[in-house]
Design a protein around this motif. Structure first.
Motif, short mmCIF file in Angstrom:
data_model
loop_
_atom_site.label_atom_id
_atom_site.label_comp_id
_atom_site.label_asym_id
_atom_site.label_seq_id
_atom_site.Cartn_x
_atom_site.Cartn_y
_atom_site.Cartn_z
N ARG A 1 0.82 -1.21 0.00
CA ARG A 1 0.00 0.00 0.00
C ARG A 1 0.85 1.25 0.00
NH1 ARG A 1 -4.40 0.51 4.56
NH2 ARG A 1 -2.59 1.18 5.72
N SER A 2 1.95 1.23 0.76
CA SER A 2 2.77 2.44 0.80
C SER A 2 3.48 2.66 -0.53
CB SER A 2 3.77 2.37 1.95
OG SER A 2 4.85 1.56 1.60
N ALA A 3 3.52 1.62 -1.38
CA ALA A 3 4.11 1.80 -2.70
C ALA A 3 3.09 2.36 -3.69
CB ALA A 3 4.67 0.48 -3.22
N GLU A 4 1.84 1.85 -3.64
CA GLU A 4 0.90 2.22 -4.70
C GLU A 4 0.02 3.41 -4.33
OE1 GLU A 4 -2.53 1.76 -4.35
OE2 GLU A 4 -2.54 0.52 -2.58
N ASP A 5 -0.27 3.56 -3.03
CA ASP A 5 -1.23 4.58 -2.62
C ASP A 5 -0.82 6.00 -3.01
OD1 ASP A 5 -3.80 4.72 -1.19
OD2 ASP A 5 -2.68 6.06 0.13
N PRO A 6 0.47 6.41 -2.78
CA PRO A 6 0.82 7.80 -3.11
C PRO A 6 0.82 8.06 -4.61
CG PRO A 6 2.44 6.81 -1.62
CD PRO A 6 1.59 5.70 -2.13
N LEU A 7 0.74 6.99 -5.42
CA LEU A 7 0.75 7.18 -6.87
C LEU A 7 -0.61 7.66 -7.38
CD1 LEU A 7 2.96 6.81 -8.91
CD2 LEU A 7 2.11 4.54 -9.41
N ILE A 8 -1.67 7.39 -6.59
CA ILE A 8 -3.02 7.75 -7.05
C ILE A 8 -3.14 9.25 -7.28
CG2 ILE A 8 -5.47 7.71 -6.45
CD1 ILE A 8 -4.98 5.07 -5.04
N PRO A 9 -2.82 10.11 -6.27
CA PRO A 9 -2.96 11.55 -6.54
C PRO A 9 -2.08 12.02 -7.69
CG PRO A 9 -1.90 11.13 -4.41
CD PRO A 9 -2.44 9.85 -4.89
N VAL B 1 -6.16 -1.88 -8.26
CA VAL B 1 -5.16 -2.48 -7.39
C VAL B 1 -5.33 -1.97 -5.96
CG1 VAL B 1 -2.68 -2.50 -6.85
CG2 VAL B 1 -3.45 -2.93 -9.18
N ASP B 2 -5.53 -0.65 -5.85
CA ASP B 2 -5.68 -0.03 -4.54
C ASP B 2 -6.85 -0.66 -3.78
OD1 ASP B 2 -4.95 2.07 -2.66
OD2 ASP B 2 -6.92 2.87 -3.11
N GLN B 3 -7.94 -0.85 -4.49
CA GLN B 3 -9.12 -1.45 -3.86
C GLN B 3 -8.82 -2.88 -3.41
OE1 GLN B 3 -12.44 -2.22 -6.45
NE2 GLN B 3 -13.79 -1.02 -5.12
N GLN B 4 -8.08 -3.62 -4.26
CA GLN B 4 -7.73 -4.99 -3.89
C GLN B 4 -6.85 -5.01 -2.64
OE1 GLN B 4 -6.16 -6.05 -7.86
NE2 GLN B 4 -7.32 -7.94 -7.64
N VAL B 5 -5.87 -4.08 -2.59
CA VAL B 5 -4.95 -4.04 -1.46
C VAL B 5 -5.72 -3.73 -0.17
CG1 VAL B 5 -3.03 -2.75 -0.45
CG2 VAL B 5 -2.92 -3.50 -2.83
N ASP B 6 -6.67 -2.78 -0.27
CA ASP B 6 -7.48 -2.46 0.90
C ASP B 6 -8.29 -3.68 1.35
OD1 ASP B 6 -6.58 0.06 1.12
OD2 ASP B 6 -8.34 1.04 0.29
N ALA B 7 -8.87 -4.38 0.37
CA ALA B 7 -9.65 -5.57 0.71
C ALA B 7 -8.75 -6.63 1.34
CB ALA B 7 -10.34 -6.11 -0.54
N HIS B 8 -7.55 -6.79 0.82
CA HIS B 8 -6.62 -7.78 1.39
C HIS B 8 -6.30 -7.44 2.84
CE1 HIS B 8 -5.02 -8.81 -2.89
NE2 HIS B 8 -6.16 -9.42 -2.60
#
Lengths: 323, 323, 323, 323, 323
Positions: free
Chosen positions: D195-203, D233-240
Motif C-alpha cells: 500500500r505504501s508503494a501504490e497509494d501515493p501514486l493515485i494523486p 489495485v488499490d481497492q484490492q490491497v485495501d480488501a486484502h
C-alpha cells in the motif's frame, strides 16, 4: 387510505368534505392557503387519485407507494419530495421500530404518506393549529413541523438507547451479572439501524440551510434549529456505537479475568485436598516394616498432620490472593 | 459471440437480419433511431468486427474484451464507455457470483458486452419494448435501464445477505449452535466483494446526476432515482460489514463465557467426587490403632458421611451457580 | 436568576442598580460601551424579562432555557448566539462534569446563561477588569475571553485524564495489580463525553478565524490562538481515546499470558504430587507376593524414591520455566 | 552505471555510441526526436555527468541518487521528475521486494534511474520499439509506458497476494491445520508495504488526468487507463488488508472453540476414569465389618459395576456432545 | 538564556558582541543582511528584552515562553511565527524525547527559541555557514534549514522505531520469547506521540508549498522537498501504528495457541499417570476372594500391564499431536 384532508386558510384549518380537486382549485384561486392530504399506507390505486390530480412525478409516486426508501429530499419540477424515517422505541422488547413518512410539498398543497405504526403527524397538526404565525409560511411550515417532530423523537429514542446502555454496563460490571452478550449485540444492531435512519437526513437539512431550496428561505433559522438537533442526535448515536464496542471488549476482558480467578480458586481447592490424599496413600502402603503404623498415636497424629497441612496450604493461597 | 442485434425506431424494435454496418448507416440517416448490438464474452476477433465499424476507442475495446475492470464511466470522443459489475446470489452455496457488463453508448448505437452467467439484459429489453416513452430518449434510455436493473438486483442480493446474517445470528446465540466461524468469515468475504462491485459506481452516478454528461441531461431524474437506490444498497453493505465484525466479537465473547461455565461445571463434579475419594483414602490407611475400623457401624457410617458430603457440596455449588 | 449585571464603559465596569432596559438604552446612546447581564439556570419567566428587552430570537431563547444543546455559533439578525460546554474534573471520582454556557453577543450587550456548577465567568470578569485594551473591542472581547477560559480549562481536564491514564497503565502492567477494566471503560466514557464537548467547537472557531463574522475581525489573532489551543486539546483527546483502546487490548493479552502461566504452575504442582501418589498406590496393592513389602528398608527406600522423584520433576519444570 | 543510451527518431530507436551531449544537442536541433539514458544505481559521480549536461535540478538529483523516496511527480522548470516503486513477488519466500525507478522527463530527453533488482524497463523498451504511434508522443510516451508496466505488475503482485490469502484461509479453517499466525502477520506487513508503494501514486495520476501537466494532455486517455488499473489495485490491497484482519479474528475464535472442545474431551475422560477409582477407594478401606468383602462374587461384581458405570458415563457424555 | 547572536551579511556570519538593537538597526540600514538570535528556555524577562526590541506579538511571545504548543505556522503582521516539535531517540530506554523549537522570522531577523535537550540548530548553523547560495534567500533560508533538519531527524527516529518493531516481532514469534506486551504498548504510546509531533506540520508545509506565504516563494522547491520527506515519515508512522496493533493481535492469537498446546500436554501426562493409579486402586481393594492376588506372577504381571498401558496411551497421544 386517506386519513385526513383539510384546507389551511390564513393559518386556520377547515376540513374538506367534498372532492379534493375542488379544494385544490379553490386553494389555487384564493392564494395564501393550501390543502393538506394525509394518507396511511395507500394502495397504488388510492394514491393514483391524488397524484393524478396534483400531477406528482411517477418516480416519486412509486417511491411513496412502495416505501423502504432512503431518507432524502428531491425536487421534481415545482414539488419537493421528502422521505423520512420515523423511529419508535418499544419498551417491552427494547426494539426500535422503523416507519416512514413521505411528504410532497407543492406551492399550494402538502401530501403526506405514512408507512408503519408511528404517527408523528397528530402532534404536528395540533402545533400548526395553535401557531398561526408559523402556518403563515405556507406548505413549508408543514415540512418544518414534521422534520422538527421526527428529529425531536429521534432525540427521545437516543435517550432510551442511552438508558439501555447504562443498564447493560451495570450488567457487565456486576459480579455474576446476567448474560448480556446477546443484548449488547442486539442493541448494536438497533443503533446501526438508527444511524441508517438519521444519518442520510443530515445532508438533506444542510442543503436546505445553505439555501438550495428557495421555498424554505423564509424559515431558514427554523430548519437550522432542526439540523442542530439532528447533529446532536447523530453525535449521540456515534458515541453509542463506540460505547457498545467498548462495552463488549470490557466484557471480554472481564470474562478472561473471571476465568482466571475461577481457575485459581479451583486449583487451590484441588491443592488443599491433594495433600491429605497423598499422605493417606503413603500410610495405605502394605510394607511389613512401617513403624508409624504400630504407634498408638500414629492415626491421630497423621490426622493432625493432614489438617495442619490443609490449613497451611489454605493460608498461603489466601495470602497470595488465589482464594 | 453476437447474441442480439436490433434497431429501435421511434420506440419500436426490429431485429437486424443483414449486415451491422448497413443497419448503423440506416439509423444514422433516419435520425431518432438507434442500433443495439448485444455480445456475450466476445473474442478479440468477434469484437473487432463491431468496434471497427463503430470506431470504438482501442483502450475501451481492450477493457471490454479482457473484462476484470473496475466499475467506471469514461468518455472517448462521442462515445460513453460504462463498466458495471453484475451480482448473482447462489442459494445453494450462499455465494455471490460476479459478472460484468460493458456498454458503449454512442449517439445512434449501443453495444453491450456481457461476461459471466448473469443476464440482466433480457428484462431490460422487455421493459424497453413495453415503454415507448422511455425509449424516446434514445441510447441513454438503454444506459438508464441497464443501471436500474443492475442496481435493483444489488438490492435483492443485499437482502439475501441480510437473511444469511440473521441465520448466522441465530446460530451464534443458540445454545450449542452449529459452528459458524467459517460461515461468518466467508460471508465477510462476500460482503467485501459486494462492496468492491457497488462502491465505485456511486461517483459514476453522482457525476451523471450533476449533469457532467450532456446526453443524460434529459433523464436526470431517472438517474437520480438509480443513485438513490445505489446509496441505499451501499449503506446496507456497510452495515452488513459492521454487523459481521460485531457478530464475530459476540461469538468470541460467548465462547469465553461458555468455556468458563464448562470449566465451573467440570470442576464442580471433580470436587464432588474428590470428597469420598479422600475419605476412602483415610480409612484405607494401615494403622494398627484406628478404632473406627473396629466399629460395627463404621462402614455404613462412613458411606453415609460420604453421600452426605457429596450432597452438601452439590447443593452449595448449585446455589452459587456453578452447576 | 440574574447573578450579575454591569455596564462596561470605555473598559471600566460599573454595576447596574436600576432597570436593565434603562442601562441598555443608556449604553446605546453613549456608544463605545455595553451591558453584560449574567444569569444562572434562569426559568423561562426570568429569561423572558431580558429577552423581550433585547429582542432575542425565540429559537435561541428556547435553547438557552432548556440547555442540553450542541456547542455552536449561530447568527440571529444582529445577535450572535454561542453555546459552549464547560467541563469540570472531579478529583474524588475521576468524573468529568459537563455544564453549559450560552452567550448572546449583540452590538451593545452580552447576555450569558450558565447551566451546571462550573463557573468560568468569574475569572473572565477579573481578566476583563484588568485588561482595558482587550475590553476596548466591545462585546466581542467577552466572547473571546469566555472561549479562551473554557478552552484553557479543557486543557487542564485533558491533563487530568492523562494522569488517570498513566495511573491505569501502572495498574495494568503491575504484577497482581488492581482490577482496572471497569476504570478503563469508565474513563473511555469520560473521554467520549469530552470529545462530544470540544469537537463541535472546532468548526465554530474555524469559521470565526476565516472571518465569517465581521464583529470578530478586529480580534482574529486572539480567536486563532484559542483555536490553536482547542486543536491541541482535540489531538490529546483523540490520543487518549486510542490509548485507552490499546491499554485494554494490552490488559487482555496480559490476562491471557497470566492465565497460561498460572495453568503451568498449577499443572506443575499437580505433576509433582501425582508421582508419590502413584507410587503409594502401587505399594498399597494387596498381592501376596510382593517381595519389596517384606524388605526392612522397603519403606524408607520408597519414601526416598518418592522424594527424589518429586525433586527431579520439580527441577525439570523449573528449568523449562513452568515453575 | 549507464546501462542504456539511445536516441528515438520518429519512432525508431538508435543506440548512441559517442558522447551523450552530442546526442542531446543533435536531438534538440532536429526536433521530434529525443534521447533516453538508462542508469542502474548510479553513484553521485556517474550521475553528475548526465545531470550537468541536462541541467537537472540538484534536489531531484539528490533524490535520484539516494533513492528511498516516496512515489511522486514534481516539476522542476521544464523537467518532470517522477518516482515510482517497483514491486517484485518472490515465490520462494512469499516476500514482496521493493525497488525504485526515477524518471526525468524533459522536452527532448528521458533519464531513467533504477534501484533494486526489478527491471520493468526492458518490456517497456520492447513495447515502444514495436509501437511507433505511441512513440510519436515523445518523452511522455516513455512516462506512460513505464507507469503502465509498473502498475500492471502491481496487479500481478496483488493476484499473488490473493493466492497467498486463500492458502492461509485453507490453513485456518482446516482441522489441525498448520500454524498460520506468523504467516498472517508477515503477509499483513507485505500488504502494508504494498500500500505504501501504490497509494501515493493515485494523486499523482489524478493530477495528470485532470490535465495539470500540459505535456501529458495529448495522451490523457492513456493515463486515465493507468489510473483506472491503479484504483483497482488499490481497492484490492485495501480488501486484502481487511481480509487479513478478519482471518486473524476468525483464527482466534477457532482457537477458542478448539480449546473448549479439547477441555470438554479431556474432562470427559477424567470423569470416566474417576468413577472406578472412587469405587476402588471405597473397597480399599480397612473396616473390619464390610460384608461385601466376604462375598465370593464381591470382586467380579464390583468390576462389573465399574465397567458399567464407565460405559454409562461415556454414553451420556457422547450424547451431550462432549466426546 | 541567549545562547547565540550573529549577523549574516551576504551569506557570511559575524558574531554580535554589543547590543542587539544596534545590530538589528544596522541590519535594517544595510539591507540584504539579517540578525539571528538564538535562545534556550528563556524566562519571560529574558525574552522581553528581545521581543520588545523586535516588536513581536504578545500572543506569540506567550507561546514561545511557555512552550507545549502545537506545531503551527502563524503570521503576525510582518513576522512569521513557527512552532516545531523536535524528537530525540534515547537508545538506552527506547524512549522518544520531545522538545520544541519556535522561530520568529521577520524581514531582517530570525529569533529561535529552543525548549528541551535536542539541539538541531548547531548542524543548521554549520550548513548555512557553508552554503552561501542558500543563505542568499535571507531569513527564509533559516526557516527552511531548520525544517529540513528537524524533518530529517524525524526520519531517523522513524527508522529507530522500525528497528524496535522488528525486535518486538522477533520476541513475539520466538518460542518462549520474552514478555513483550508492555514493550508493544509503550512503543504504541511513543508512536502516538510521534504522530502528534509530525502530523500537524503537514498542513503547515502544504500551505507554504501552495504559496500562501510570499516570503517563501523563492524557495518553494526546497520546502516541497521537506514536505515530501515529511509525508514519507507520516506514512511510516501510520504503518508503524497499524503494525503494532497487528503484532499485539498476533501475540494474543499465539498466546491462545500456546495455552491450548500446554493444556493438551498437561492433560496427556495426567492421562498417562491416571492409568496405573486406577489399576493400583483396583488391586488395593480388600476383597477376600481376588484370585489374582494369590498368583505368584500377579504383581510383576500387573506392573507389566501398567507400563504397557502407559506406553500405549503415550504413543496414541503422540500420534494425535497432543504430546
Amino acid at each position: 387510505m386517506i386519513v385526513n384532508k383539510a384546507i389551511y386558510r390564513e393559518g386556520r384549518r377547515e376540513d374538506i368534505d367534498g372532492d379534493i380537486s375542488d379544494a385544490v382549485d379553490a386553494a389555487r384561486d384564493q392564494g395564501r392557503c393550501f390543502v393538506w392530504i394525509g394518507m396511511h399506507e395507500p394502495t397504488a390505486e388510492e394514491f393514483a387519485l391524488v397524484s393524478d390530480e396534483l400531477m406528482l412525478h411517477p418516480l416519486a409516486v412509486e417511491d411513496a407507494v412502495h416505501a423502504h426508501q432512503r431518507p432524502k429530499l428531491e425536487r421534481y419540477d415545482d414539488t419537493l419530495f421528502v422521505v423520512l424515517k420515523t423511529l419508535e422505541y418499544r419498551d417491552a422488547t427494547s426494539d426500535i421500530e422503523v416507519g416512514e413518512i413521505m411528504l410532497f410539498v407543492g406551492a399550494d398543497f402538502v401530501v403526506s404518506v405514512r408507512h408503519g405504526t408511528a404517527n408523528p403527524l397528530a402532534p404536528v397538526r395540533r402545533r400548526l393549529d395553535s401557531d398561526g404565525e408559523l402556518m403563515g409560511f405556507g406548505p413549508t411550515s408543514v415540512l418544518y413541523a414534521v422534520l422538527d417532530e421526527v428529529v425531536d423523537h429521534y432525540g427521545q429514542v437516543a435517550h432510551e438507547v442511552e438508558v439501555d446502555i447504562i443498564e447493560l454496563e451495570r450488567g457487565v460490571f456486576a459480579p455474576e451479572g446476567p448474560d448480556v452478550i446477546a443484548d449488547i449485540y442486539s442493541l448494536k444492531r438497533e443503533v446501526l439501524e438508527f444511524r441508517s435512519a438519521e444519518d442520510p437526513l443530515i445532508p438533506v437539512l444542510q442543503e436546505i440551510v445553505r439555501g438550495k431550496f428557495p421555498e424554505c428561505r423564509g424559515t431558514l433559522e427554523y430548519f437550522r434549529d432542526v439540523l442542530d438537533h439532528l447533529l446532536r442526535v447523530d453525535q449521540q448515536v456515534d458515541a453509542h456505537n463506540e460505547l457498545l464496542t467498548s462495552v463488549l471488549s470490557a466484557h471480554l476482558a472481564l470474562l478472561g479475568k473471571q476465568q482466571n480467578e475461577d481457575m485459581r480458586k479451583i486449583s487451590s481447592w484441588a491443592a488443599i485436598i491433594a495433600v491429605p490424599t497423598a499422605i493417606a496413600g503413603i500410610y495405605g502402603m502394605n510394607f511389613d516394616h512401617m513403624p508409624e503404623l504400630k504407634w498408638r498415636i500414629g492415626y491421630p497424629l497423621v490426622i493432625c498432620v493432614m489438617v495442619s497441612a490443609c490449613i497451611l496450604v489454605y493460608r498461603r493461597l489466601r495470602k497470595s490472593g488465589w482464594l
